[in-house]
Design an enzyme around this catalytic site. Structure first.
Site, PDB file in Angstrom:
ATOM      1  CE1 TYR A 278      -7.342   2.888  -1.220  1.00 32.03           C
ATOM      2  CE2 TYR A 278      -5.013   3.273  -0.738  1.00 32.03           C
ATOM      3  CZ  TYR A 278      -6.005   2.531  -1.359  1.00 32.03           C
ATOM      4  OH  TYR A 278      -5.671   1.429  -2.086  1.00 32.03           O
TER       5      TYR A 278
ATOM      6  CD  GLU B 224      -2.956  -0.711  -0.241  1.00 30.82           C
ATOM      7  OE1 GLU B 224      -3.081   0.451  -0.655  1.00 30.82           O
ATOM      8  OE2 GLU B 224      -3.462  -1.687  -0.830  1.00 30.82           O
TER       9      GLU B 224
ATOM     10  CG  ASP C 150      -8.132   3.650  -5.148  1.00 30.93           C
ATOM     11  OD1 ASP C 150      -9.339   3.510  -5.473  1.00 30.93           O
ATOM     12  OD2 ASP C 150      -7.245   2.859  -5.509  1.00 30.93           O
TER      13      ASP C 150
END
Ligand code: SF4
Length: 355
Positions: free
Chosen positions: A129, A46, A147
Site C-alpha cells: 500500500y 504516509e 487501504d
C-alpha cells in the site's frame, strides 16, 4: 472475477477526478496544482497516516517538518529525538522505520525518495500500500493502492459480497484498483478514492444521495451499501492489566526505559508492572528497582486498546520511598524536564494527571 468494462472504468475515473478537483481535502503535505508534490513530505505523511486519522496527523507532520525540514536532517537525527516528536502518535515502530528509511534513502539513493514501487518496497516498513501511495502521489506513477477506505469504496462500487479479509478477495480488489488507476493523474485518483471513502462513502450511513458515483455504484443499485464491505469476525482482544507506579523523590519522579523488543520498545515510562494483582507490587519494585515503598495509593484507571490487547492501566502513587535505586534501573526527572524522554502513549495520561 468482478467484471469492469473499459467504458465503465473510464466513467468512474473521470467522475471521481472531477469530484476531487472540487472537493479534495486540504492537507499540509498535499501539493496544490501546479505545485509539484514533495516526495519527502509524502513519505512522512504516509508513515504517520497508517492507523491514524488525518486530523491527528496534521500537528505531528508540521512539528516534524519544522524539526527535520529535509530527509537529510531526519537521517542524521538522534532516534530519541525522533521518538520524542512522535510521542503520542502511537505505533512507534513506524517512527523507527521512517528513520531507517531516511537513512537508507540518503545512503543508497542520494537523498532522493525512490520513484518505483519495486525500489520503495525495499525500504524498511514499506509495504504494498505505502509503496503504491508514495509512487503515485509523489511521482504520478500509475500504481494501485488498497487501504481501508479504498476497500470500502471498491467493494461497494462492484457489490463484492465476500469477506474482504479473505486473501482471494483482497487480490481481486488489488486487481480492480490496478485496472482503474489511470496513466495520468494516478496520484490524484488514489487520493480521490481515499477522500471519497473518508467524506462520502463512510462506513456507516454513506451519503449516497450526494455521492458523485451513485449512478455507477452496484451496491447502491442493489440497496446493500450499508452491509459492505463484509468482514470476517475477529478474535476478541486479550484483557490485561498494567500497574503504573509513580515514585517521587523531592520534586523528581522515577522513569524507566522499556525493553528493546515488544510494545513501546525503548520508550520511557513510570515504573510499570504487567501483573494481575497489585499486592505483589512492593516486592516487584524492590526486586527490579531496589527501592522500598510504603502504602500505595490508587489514583486513576483507564483502558488502552492495542490491536490484540485491551490494557487496563491503573496508576498508583508510592509513599515513604526508601533505599537506593539499582544501577541503570532508571532516571529521576522533574515532570517539566521530560524533553528528551519519549514516553509511551498511555504514560502521557499518567504524567498529565500529576502536573
Ligand atoms: S453511491 Fe453510496 S455506496 Fe456507492 S460509492 Fe457512493 S456513497 Fe458509496
Amino acid at each position: 472475477m468482478t467484471d469492469c468494462p473499459p467504458r465503465l472504468e473510464k466513467k468512474l475515473v473521470t467522475r471521481l477526478l472531477a469530484w476531487y478537483d472540487q472537493h479534495a481535502r486540504v492537507m499540509p503535505w498535499r501539493a496544490i496544482r501546479p505545485q509539484a508534490p514533495n516526495p519527502y513530505h509524502v513519505l512522512l505523511s504516509e508513515a504517520m497516516l497508517q492507523q491514524t486519522q488525518v486530523a491527528t496527523v496534521i500537528d505531528y507532520f508540521n512539528r516534524f517538518t519544522e524539526a527535520f525540514p529535509t530527509i537529510d536532517d531526519l537521517a542524521v537525527a538522534d532516534e530519541q529525538q525522533v521518538l520524542k516528536l512522535w510521542e503520542g502518535l502511537g505505533y512507534y515502530r513506524r517512527a523507527r522505520n521512517l528513520h531507517a528509511c531516511a537513512r537508507q534513502i540518503v545512503s543508497e539513493h542520494d537523498g532522493v525518495v525512490p520513484n518505483t514501487v519495486e525500489q520503495l518496497l525495499k525500504l524498511p516498513g514499506i509495504g504494498r500500500y505505502t509503496a503504491g501511495a508514495i509512487a503515485s502521489i509523489a511521482y504520478d506513477v500509475p500504481a494501485p493502492i488498497l487501504d481501508g477506505n479504498v476497500v470500502r469504496v471498491l467493494s461497494r462500487w462492484f457489490a463484492i459480497t465476500d469477506s474482504t479479509d479473505e486473501k482471494p478477495v483482497k487480490e481481486q480488489l488489488w486487481a480492480l484498483a490496478d485496472r482503474l488507476v489511470p496513466d495520468k493523474r494516478a496520484g490524484d485518483f488514489n487520493q480521490a478514492m481515499m477522500d471519497l471513502g473518508a467524506m462520502i462513502c463512510t462506513p456507516k450511513s454513506p451519503a449516497c444521495l450526494t455521492c458523485p458515483m451513485n449512478k455507477h455504484c452496484q451496491a447502491r443499485e442493489q440497496g446493500i451499501e450499508e452491509t459492505l464491505p463484509k468482514r470476517t469476525p475477529k478474535n476478541k482482544p486479550t484483557k490485561v492489566t498494567h500497574h503504573v507506579v509513580s515514585i517521587q523523590r523531592k520534586d523528581q519522579f522515577l522513569f524507566t526505559q522499556r525493553p528493546a523488543d515488544g510494545l513501546w520498545s525503548n520508550m520511557w515510562q513510570m515504573p510499570t508492572f504487567e501483573t494481575v494483582s497489585e499486592k505483589v507490587l512492593p516486592d516487584q519494585i524492590k526486586e527490579q528497582l531496589g527501592l522500598q515503598v510504603g502504602k500505595l495509593k490508587q489514583c486513576q484507571s483507564f483502558k488502552h486498546q492495542t490491536t490484540h490487547r485491551t490494557i487496563t492501566f491503573t496508576h498508583w502513587q508510592a509513599s515513604n520511598v526508601t533505599g537506593r535505586l539499582r544501577k541503570n534501573a532508571g532516571l529521576w526527572r522533574r515532570l517539566d524536564q521530560l524533553g528528551d524522554l519519549p514516553l509511551a502513549k498511555p504514560q502521557l495520561k499518567v504524567v498529565a494527571s500529576l502536573q
